[in-house]
Every structure is written in structure tokens, then in C-alpha cells.
Motif scaffolding. Structure first.
Motif, PDB file in Angstrom:
ATOM      1  N   SER C  43       0.802  -1.156  -0.002  1.00  0.00           N
ATOM      2  CA  SER C  43      -0.034  -0.008  -0.106  1.00  0.00           C
ATOM      3  C   SER C  43       0.831   1.184  -0.054  1.00  0.00           C
ATOM      4  N   ASP C 158      -5.988  -0.810  -4.802  1.00  0.00           N
ATOM      5  CA  ASP C 158      -5.303  -1.491  -3.486  1.00  0.00           C
ATOM      6  C   ASP C 158      -6.610  -2.556  -2.811  1.00  0.00           C
ATOM      7  N   GLU C 159      -6.164  -3.606  -3.173  1.00  0.00           N
ATOM      8  CA  GLU C 159      -7.085  -4.768  -2.717  1.00  0.00           C
ATOM      9  C   GLU C 159      -8.349  -4.513  -2.763  1.00  0.00           C
TER      10      GLU C 159
HETATM   11 MG   LIG Z   1      -2.293  -2.387   2.279  1.00  0.00          MG
END
Ligand SMILES: [Mg+2]
Ligand SMILES: Nc1ncnc2c1ncn2[C@@H]1O[C@H](COP(=O)(O)OP(=O)(O)OP(=O)(O)O)[C@@H](O)[C@H]1O
Lengths: 312, 300, 365
Positions: C43, C158-159
Motif C-alpha cells: 500500500s 489497492d486490494e
Molecule cells: Mg495495504
């Protein structure tokens, strides 16, 4: 986590147009007046008062240095000693009392009672009115000629006696009871919110484990809201130490000097008796009382945060 | 005679359970009722006495069922009661308090919201330190600042004026409002701010379009806290103002300080209610949000 | 030309080093996945690409522009967050148009863009709702809509699927893949789900402790992991690691269940400089029940005995835990041909698919 680092590498900063650099300064510029005000209020004022407390100021601040003389004469004074003792007596009973009443009411309301909003409003409204109003009204109720004593005697119980404020030894309890009356609703509200935040599955699990209601509260629910106890206590201590209004309206420090508090005493020294230096010393002692409570509390908070950081 | 249903069985467990239930309910309501009486009696006493005739109060005592009804005491307390020579009642002090409380509340709330926004979402090196500095202000006893304020207000020419009190309450209030707002804003996800920055929003736009719309719960808390706190404050009012400049709390103490004989309980009751009314109204309308917001924001 | 180029990127918080020299590149239209265990800095890397975190040192290029100190809004990127980060007080439509509003796009163009994206993602009927009134999958779509409407050079995810339930995650994965085919934008996609990475990406960067361990196509990452971390991280069940000794340039020996040493022939000879002790890495699907038929189909198969400790049928396949010395390894079998518990079977290990690692450096030999 910070969303934005204002500290940019010098080279990159130099490459940026000035408008953009000004943009990164906006938060600090907006914050600046508050920082200045807080700094003056917290540090400059405290050191100023500290300085006055070490000077020979009387009617006006003067700056002849006399060391700890003011503190010595303060502690030599019987009235100040009564005031400081009263502070501790009051704080202890007031905090324990309002937390106990608050907790009792919160638990009662938490039993899915009818008209919850009505009960809550009844217990909370004293918080809205000033200590001045509360103190004034209760001084009437304590008045033996017009108040509760007269009322009960009027009902036929002719030797009933309820005259706390008329007696040097009991007047402090009148202050305590009134204080509890005023602020137990606040404790109730915070406790209730805490009780509501406890995971209901936890309570169900305790029930299945065969715990009684009392045991469920004592072993399962109350321990999980332990931080709220501490928060309530710290807020109440705040009130207790600063309390000036309540006593000013309720007993005005009397009878005699039996309900003098440090807050009252500071006011008297500074503005009635023109002993500013000694008044400042008394104010510093009040700050010391706050620190005695606050320093351990903030250390505990820091410690808890560290511990959480390690576990998470 | 009641007919017993043919197949109703007698279940001893059930009877015991019902009994247990009844007594525990009874206990809960008994506790609540008892305390409710204790909490309500003072309020009712003041309300009744503000409407009773003084002669009746003198005859029957403070606590008794009203046998007379009139509004004279209110009118007197508001406009014509005499305190130390001037016969203007409380109205001037009431407006003083409003003129002090409203601006101080608004200014300190706006500052607190901005500070909280910066200290939670635009952190920089040293911002934690600054927050802790502001936090210390929450714990300062007012007595520490009396002498410095006296000096400063003198220098600024604000002695015995409502503006001076506004200044004091704003400076004192910043600590609380910043604390409340910051603690509330940290629970707003940082991703929201990041998304907005990618969307091209800057410092002010994020505040206006994203933070402010999410703020009502905490702004209600801040406004109620500041309004009631400032309205009810007495120490600074009595120290830094006198006579016609005094806020209502100081005036109330002056009004009720008369000798113990033949006290005008009717007028004093009305005066007390006038002094208590604005914060009480605010609580009645906003109390629910206050408690909810306080536990979201302040107590962490 | 590459759409994204990262050179020797470092990030530290004070003395704490989070990223230690990242090199990465994405060609125009490419789909790059970043995978790695929690806390490895994925991240952080993404936030630095977006301009949300400052660069400690190194360079980030988007297209032909060095963007190290360009503000996020000027980087021509769009980002989808794990928490979606939908503005809770705005409607779906306002969420999508907020960025265009910030940029002063005319109202008519805004409406048109919303229409286009809403149709693409089939969220037309949701435009008037607030995020609180949406299901998880719908929120996910809106978050993607907000990114798509920007028409940026670079997409950052991000995910984005990790808050969805298993079934929805598979559906959305397919949709993201279709979407990528349709719009063809360069994408950097963070996930810790390796199946997502394998199915979506044209190249995968496997990260650990702030550095990229391997950056390659999914197939090469799976078949020829450069070290034991990558080998163990990618694939489920994980690759079996079996300590072994080199007994010649073409054979190794491993300890069998009964304590005896079994010799396995290597598919290709080892170089002379290889250490004596090695680790044999073999994926569960390259372990078979040995038959002569297998040997004729896969000449590199080596055989050895192993008792079956546990059998786990999953439906499509059956996993068996096999004992090897004091080690347990996992094999993956056809359900019809699966061993039974307690049985001792003769394994056929496909040595052409095996990897040998140096146990001290953990690197592929
Ligand atoms: Mg992360
Ligand atoms: N502001 C900060 N200060 C100090 N350390 C930080 C900060 N932000 C992140 N970190 C640390 O940086 C490391 C990488 O964080 P990051 O969020 O990039 O991990 P991640 O790979 O995305 O993990 P996950 O898969 O759990 O999302 C973590 O160890 C984290 O604790």
C-alpha cells in the motif's frame, strides 16, 4: 497514519511554483493563531502566575522576589488548610458518589425499561443548569426554616431535623450531596453508552455459562467498560478541583469557614483581601492538585497506547 | 368462578420465573422512580414558587402544593426587581450573557473544527506535540489565569466588557473544541481524504465537501458543550465585570444574596429559571445527540 | 514506452525503512499485480505512485514525466481503495462527479461521463442512492466507476476485492479482467490473494519486507520462482520443501519414511559450483501415484515410497498428506485415483518440474 507529509525534500520543494508551496503551508497558517493562544494560555499564564506567587505583590502585581514566603504563609493559615482538606474530602465523596449513582441508574435503564428517553432526560437535565442555579435552589431546600425540614415537620414529624448547611460539621456534606445531584446524570449517560457498546454476544455467552445478572455485570460487562470509569473519574475530578460556583452559591464558604475551598480562597485573597502574591500561590497549589491526578492518568494512557501498539 | 382450561398443567418453574421477573422489574422501576423524584423535586419547587404569591410561600413554606397562580414574579425578575440600587431586573444581564455566549460559542467551534481537521488529517512533524499542548488547556484551573487575564484585559481596554469575556471563553474553549473535533475526525477513514486528493480537491474543498458534511454529530456536541459551559460560567463573570455588565450567573448571585429574612422567593425563583432556561432548552432539544456524539468523540 | 517506471525507490519513516530500493515498470496497457504478505509495503508503494506519500529517494515516472513532486491530482491517475472510500454524504452520482467538479468540467460533460460509466458498470439504477444504502458489491462497482470516469493514464487498485465474500470476489475478478480488456488501461493492482494475481496480471511483482523478490510473468513466477520465499508464497497448497543431498551432478538423495535414503535422478545436471546440501522444491500437483504408464508419459519421473497420513477430498481434487522422514509433504491427486489413509504408495515425482534451492541463500540454483 499521516495522509500528507508537509516535509518535502528541499530540492523538490525548490522546484515547485510558489503557489503550490504556499498551499502546503495553509494548514500551519490556519493553525497558528490557536497555537499561539494555547501557548500563551498554558505556558505564559502559568509561569506568570508562578512568578507572581514568588513575589511580594499585594494589591497590584509587583515583582520583588520573596521566594517561597507566600507558600509558607499560605500553609500556615488554618483556613487554607481547611480548604485543602475540604477539596480532598469533597473530591473523594463526590466522585465515588456520582459514579455509584450514575452506574446504578445506567444499569437500571439498561434493563430495557419503558420510556427510556424520559428517564434519561430527567437524570441528565441538571447537567444543563449552572452550579449557580443548583447551588441557589439547594440552599433554599437546605434552609431549615423554609426548606425540606420545614416540609417534613409540616407533614407531622415535628422533631425531624435536616439542617446540613446550618452546622459547621455537616455543611460540607450538603455541598457533596448537591454536587452528586448535579453530575450523576452525566456519569449515567457515559456509563449507559458504555454498557450499550458491549458486544451482546458476550452477555449471551455469560448467560449460557450460567452467570447471574449480578455476576454478569461484575465479571463480564463492567470490566470491559473499565476505561469509561477512568474517563468519568478524571472529568469529575476536573469539576471538583475547579468548583467555585457551587460553593459560592450554596454556602458561600460558611458557616464560618467550614466549606471554604481552594477556589474560593484564591478569589478572596486576590480580590477581597488584596493579597495577590499569596492568592497566586494558592492558585499554583490548585494546579498542583490537578497535576497529581493528571500526570499518572496521562502516563497510563501513554502506556496503554504503547501496549496496544505492541499487540496490534 | 374462573374456569380452568382442561389441559393447563401447573408448572412450578413457571410460577417461580414469573415471580422472579416481577420482583426484578419492580426493583428497577422503584430505583428509577425514587431517583426521578429526587431529581425533579427541586425543578418543580422552583417552577411552582415562581408562580405562587410570596405571602403564600411565607405561610406554607417552599415545598407545598401551589394555591395561587400569577406571573408577576416573572415580570419583576425580568424587568423591575431592584438589586443594589438599580431596578432593572435581569433582562440586561440576560442579554449580556447572550452577547457573550453566542459569539464565543461560534468562534471557538469554528476554530476547533479547523484545528481538529488539521491535527487529524494534515499532520506534520510536531503536530502531536501541538495537540498535546492544546490538550493541557483543558486541565488548567481558571484561577491560574485570573491575574494574567486581568493584566491583559486592562492592556486591551476590555475590562468590564462583554468582549473581554468573549475573548477569555474563546481562548479557554479552543482546547475543548479541538479535542472533541480531533477525536471525532480521526475516526473518518484517511482513504476518504486520499480519494478526494486524487479527485483534485485541496485543503479547503476537502473540508467543505467531505469533512463538514460528516461533522454534525460532533458540532452538536461542541456547540452544546460550549454554549452551556459559557452561559453557566461564573468565576470570570464575577471577577472581570460588575453591575450592568455582569452576565446572568453573577447577577443571580447578587440577586439571591439578600438577607435571610423575608426573602422574595417568588422573584428569585423566576430569576433562577430565567437564568437556567437557555441551556435547559438546548438540552431538551439536543440532549440525545449530545450524549451520542460525546461518546463517539470525546471519550476515547 | 512504459506507462510507469519506478527506479530504486526508497521510503523510510524516520529510521524505519519501509521500502528498500524498488524497481518496477509497467508497459502501456499492461496489468501489473503487486503481491506479498501483510505489512510488506504494497500500500505504501501504491500511495507513493499516487502521490499520497512523499518519496524518500528514487524516481517515479508516469509516461515520460518524472512525478516525484507532482501533486496527486496532476498525475493523471485514478485509484480504487480497499475500503472503497466512498464519500458517505454524497450520492453515487455525486461521488462519481466529485473529481470532475473539482476540475471544473462542464455540467453537460459530467452528466455524459456518468452515463457512460454507469452503463459500463450497470449501476444506472443506483445513481441516486448514498453509499450506506448499497451492498458490498455495489459499493465496489461505484468505487470503480469513480476511477473509470477519470479516464486516467494509470489505474491503481489497492486490494479492491478483499472486502467481498468469496463468490462475489470471483465474479468481480472476472469483471475486472473483462473491463481491463475493454478499456486497456495500464493498471497496478495490489492484492494478497495470489489467485487474483495469477488470473489477472500480465506480470506479477512479489514483494517481501520492502523489496521486490521477483518481477515476472505469472507462469515464470509459478514455475521458476527465484527463491524459496516466492516459491512458498505463490501456490496453494504451498510448494513442498524437502531437504536433500547432492550425490552426483545428476542425482540427489532424500530421507524416506523408514529412515532409509532414496535416490532421485535430476532432470538436468547441476553445475559444479552447487552446494552439497540443497532443498528440493516440488509442487503438490507434480506428485503422482507411480505407474509404468506415467513413466512412459513423463520420462523425468523419479519414484519413492511414502505412507499416506491423511486424505482431504475437496471435490475437484484430493489432497494427501504423505510422510517423508520426519517431514510431511502434500500431494494433489485425481479423486478417482486418490490414495487411502494408511496405505503406503509409490510416489512418482516429476523431476522436470522440480526446483532446487540453496538452503543458506534461499535462492534458486
Ligand atoms: Mg495495504
Ligand atoms: N506513517 C507510518 N509510520 C510508520 N510506519 C508506517 C507508516 N505507514 C505504514 N507504516 C509501516 O509500513 C509497513 C508497510 O505498510 P503497508 O500499508 O504498505 O503494508 P501492506 O503491504 O499494504 O500490508 P497489507 O497487505 O496489510 O495492506 C508496515 O509495516 C507499516 O507498519
Amino acid at each position: 497514519m499521516s495522509t500528507h507529509d508537509l516535509i518535502v525534500p528541499a530540492a523538490a520543494a525548490a522546484a515547485r511554483p510558489w503557489r503550490e508551496r504556499l498551499g502546503t503551508m495553509v494548514p500551519i497558517l490556519v493553525l497558528a493563531p490557536s497555537i499561539a493562544a494555547s501557548f500563551i494560555y498554558v505556558f505564559v499564564f502559568t509561569f506568570w502566575t508562578l512568578y507572581i506567587s514568588l513575589s511580594n505583590s499585594s494589591l497590584l502585581p509587583t515583582y520583588g522576589f520573596v521566594g517561597l514566603d507566600n507558600y509558607a504563609s499560605l500553609w500556615a493559615n488554618r483556613r487554607w488548610n481547611i480548604a485543602y482538606t475540604n477539596l480532598f474530602l469533597f473530591s473523594g465523596f463526590y466522585i465515588v458518589g456520582s459514579m455509584a449513582v450514575g452506574l446504578l441508574l445506567a444499569i437500571a435503564i439498561d434493563q430495557r425499561v419503558r420510556g427510556e428517553a424520559v428517564w434519561r432526560t430527567i437524570f441528565l437535565y441538571p447537567l444543563a443548569v449552572s452550579f449557580i442555579v443548583t447551588g441557589t435552589v439547594w440552599s433554599w431546600l437546605y434552609n431549615p426554616v423554609d426548606g425540606i425540614q420545614a416540609f417534613v415537620r409540616g407533614l407531622g414529624w415535628t422533631d425531624f431535623s435536616f439542617a446540613l448547611t446550618a452546622n459547621r460539621n455537616t455543611a460540607i456534606y450538603a455541598v457533596i450531596i448537591t454536587g452528586i445531584w448535579q453530575s450523576s446524570g452525566f456519569a449515567m449517560a457515559l456509563f449507559l453508552a458504555g454498557l450499550r457498546s458491549v458486544d451482546p454476544d458476550l452477555v449471551k455467552a455469560a448467560q449460557i455459562d450460567g452467570a447471574s445478572v449480578f455476576r454478569t455485570y461484575r465479571r463480564v460487562i463492567l470490566p470491559t467498560i473499565a476505561p469509561i470509569f477512568l474517563a468519568v473519574a478524571v472529568i469529575q475530578i476536573q469539576f471538583a478541583i475547579k468548583t467555585f460556583d457551587l460553593v459560592a452559591a450554596l454556602t458561600r464558604g460558611g458557616p464560618g469557614v467550614s466549606t471554604t475551598f481552594p477556589a474560593i480562597y484564591v478569589y478572596d485573597l486576590m480580590f477581597q483581601r488584596g493579597q495577590i502574591g499569596e492568592g497566586a500561590a494558592a492558585a499554583m497549589m490548585m494546579l498542583a492538585a490537578v497535576a497529581v491526578v493528571l500526570v499518572p492518568y496521562s502516563l497510563w494512557i501513554v502506556w496503554r497506547r504503547r501496549a496496544e501498539g505492541r499487540n496490534g | 368462578m374462573a374456569e380452568v382450561a382442561p389441559n393447563a398443567r401447573f408448572d412450578p418453574e413457571e410460577a417461580a420465573a414469573t415471580r422472579r421477573h416481577f420482583w426484578s422489574r419492580f426493583l428497577v422501576y422503584a430505583v428509577l422512580t425514587l431517583f426521578a423524584v429526587v431529581y425533579l423535586v427541586p425543578l418543580l419547587v422552583v417552577i411552582f414558587n415562581s408562580l405562587r404569591e410570596q405571602s403564600e410561600i411565607a405561610r406554607n413554606g417552599l415545598i407545598s402544593v401551589p394555591r395561587s397562580f400569577r406571573f408577576d414574579a416573572w415580570a419583576q425578575a425580568w424587568g423591575s426587581y431592584c438589586v443594589s440600587g438599580t431596578c432593572e431586573g435581569m433582562k440586561r444581564n440576560f442579554f449580556n450573557s447572550l452577547a457573550m455566549t453566542i459569539p464565543a460559542t461560534i468562534i471557538s467551534t469554528i476554530l476547533g473544527a479547523m484545528n481538529g481537521y488539521i491535527l487529524s488529517k494534515w499532520r506534520f512533524r510536531g503536530s502531536e506535540l501541538i495537540f498535546n499542548l492544546m490538550l493541557l488547556g483543558v486541565f488548567m484551573p481558571g484561577q491560574i489565569s485570573l491575574m494574567p487575564w486581568a493584566f491583559l484585559l486592562g492592556k486591551l481596554g476590555l475590562t468590564n466588557s462583554t468582549y473581554g469575556l468573549v475573548l477569555i471563553h474563546v481562548v479557554q474553549g479552543i482546547s475543548f473544541t479541538t479535542l472533541f473535533c480531533r477525536n471525532f475526525y480521526v475516526s473518518i477513514p484517511d482513504d476518504l481524504i486520499k480519494a478526494a486528493r486524487i479527485d483534485g480537491a485541496g485543503f479547503w474543498r476537502i473540508f467543505r465537501k467531505i469533512i463538514l458534511p460528516l461533522s454534525p454529530p460532533i458540532l452538536i456536541v461542541t456547540v452544546i458543550w460550549q454554549f452551556t459551559g459559557i452561559w453557566n460560567e461564573y468565576l470570570f463573570g464575577v471577577v472581570f465585570t460588575s453591575g450592568q455588565q455582569q452576565p446572568i450567573t453573577a447577577a443571580l448571585v447578587a440577586l439571591t444574596a439578600g438577607g435571610t429574612t423575608a426573602r422574595a422567593y417568588d422573584v428569585m425563583s423566576a430569576a433562577v429559571l430565567i437564568g437556567a432556561l437557555p441551556p435547559l432548552l438546548i438540552y431538551l432539544f439536543g440532549g440525545k445527540y449530545f450524549v451520542r456524539g460525546l461518546t463517539q468523540g470525546a471519550i476515547k | 514506452m512504459s506507462a510507469l517506471m519506478i527506479r530504486n525507490l526508497h521510503k523510510s519513516y524516520g529510521s524505519l525503512e519501509i521500502l528498500a530500493g524498488i524497481n518496477l515498470e509497467a508497459k502501456t496497457g499492461e496489468f501489473v499485480a503487486l503481491v506479498g504478505p501483510s505489512g510488506c509495503g504494497k500500500s505504501t508503494l501504491l500511495a507513493m505512485i499516487a502521490g499520497l506519500e512523499t518519496v524518500t529517494s528514487g524516481e517515479i515516472w508516469i509516461g515520460d514525466r518524472l512525478v516525484n513532486s507532482v501533486r496527486p491530482k496532476d498525475r493523471d491517475i485514478a485509484m480504487v481503495f480497499q475500503s472503497y472510500a466512498l464519500y458517505p454524504t454524497m450520492t453515487v452520482r455525486q461521488n462519481i462527479t466529485f473529481g470532475m467538479e473539482s476540475r471544473g468540467v462542464p455540467k453537460a460533460a459530467q452528466a455524459e461521463a456518468v452515463q457512460r460509466v454507469a452503463a459500463l458498470l450497470q449501476i444506472e439504477q443506483l445513481l441516486k442512492r448514498k453509499p450506506g444504502q448499497l451492498s458490498g458489491g455495489q459499493r465496489q462497482r461505484v468505487a470503480m466507476g469513480r476511477a473509470l470516469v477519470r479516464d486516467p493514464k494509470l489505474f491503481l487498485f489497492d486490494e479492491p476485492l478483499s472486502n467481498l465474500d468469496a463468490k462475489l470476489r470471483v465474479d468481480m475478478r472476472t469483471e475486472i479482467k473483462k473491463l481491463h480488456h475493454r478499456v486497456g488501461k495500464t493498471t497496478v493492482y495490489v492484492t494478497h490473494d495470489q489467485v487474483e494475481a495469477m488470473t489477472l496480471a500480465s506480470r506479477i511483482a512479489v514483494m517481501n519486507q520492502g523489496s521486490v523478490q521477483q518481477f515476472d510473468t505469472p507462469k515464470r513466477i509459478y514455475d521458476r520462482p527465484t527463491n524459496m520465499f516466492v516459491a512458498g508464497f505463490m501456490g496453494s497448497p504451498a510448494m513442498n520443501f524437502i531437504p536433500a543431498r547432492l550425490t552426483g551432478s545428476t542425482s540427489i538423495s532424500v530421507r524416506a519414511a523408514d529412515g532409509s535414503d532414496a535416490s532421485l535422478a535430476l532432470a538436468a545436471p547441476m553445475s559444479a559450483g552447487a552446494p552439497k546440501d540443497v532443498v528440493l522444491g516440488i509442487r503438490p500437483e507434480h506428485i503422482y501415484r507411480f505407474t509404468t504408464d506415467l513413466k512412459s508419459r513423463k520420462p523425468a519421473v523419479a519414484s519413492m515410497q511414502a505412507p499416506v497420513e491423511l486424505v482431504e477430498p475437496t471435490g475437484a481434487e484430493t489432497l494427501a498428506v504423505l510422510r517423508l522422514g520426519d517431514l510431511e509433504i502434500t500431494g494433489r491427486f485425481e479423486p478417482d485415483d486418490a490414495p487411502v489413509m494408511g496405505e503406503t504408495i509409490t510416489l512418482g515425482i516429476d523431476m522436470s518440474r522440480a526446483c532446487l534451492f540453496d538452503p543458506t541463500t534461499k535462492a534458486l540454483l
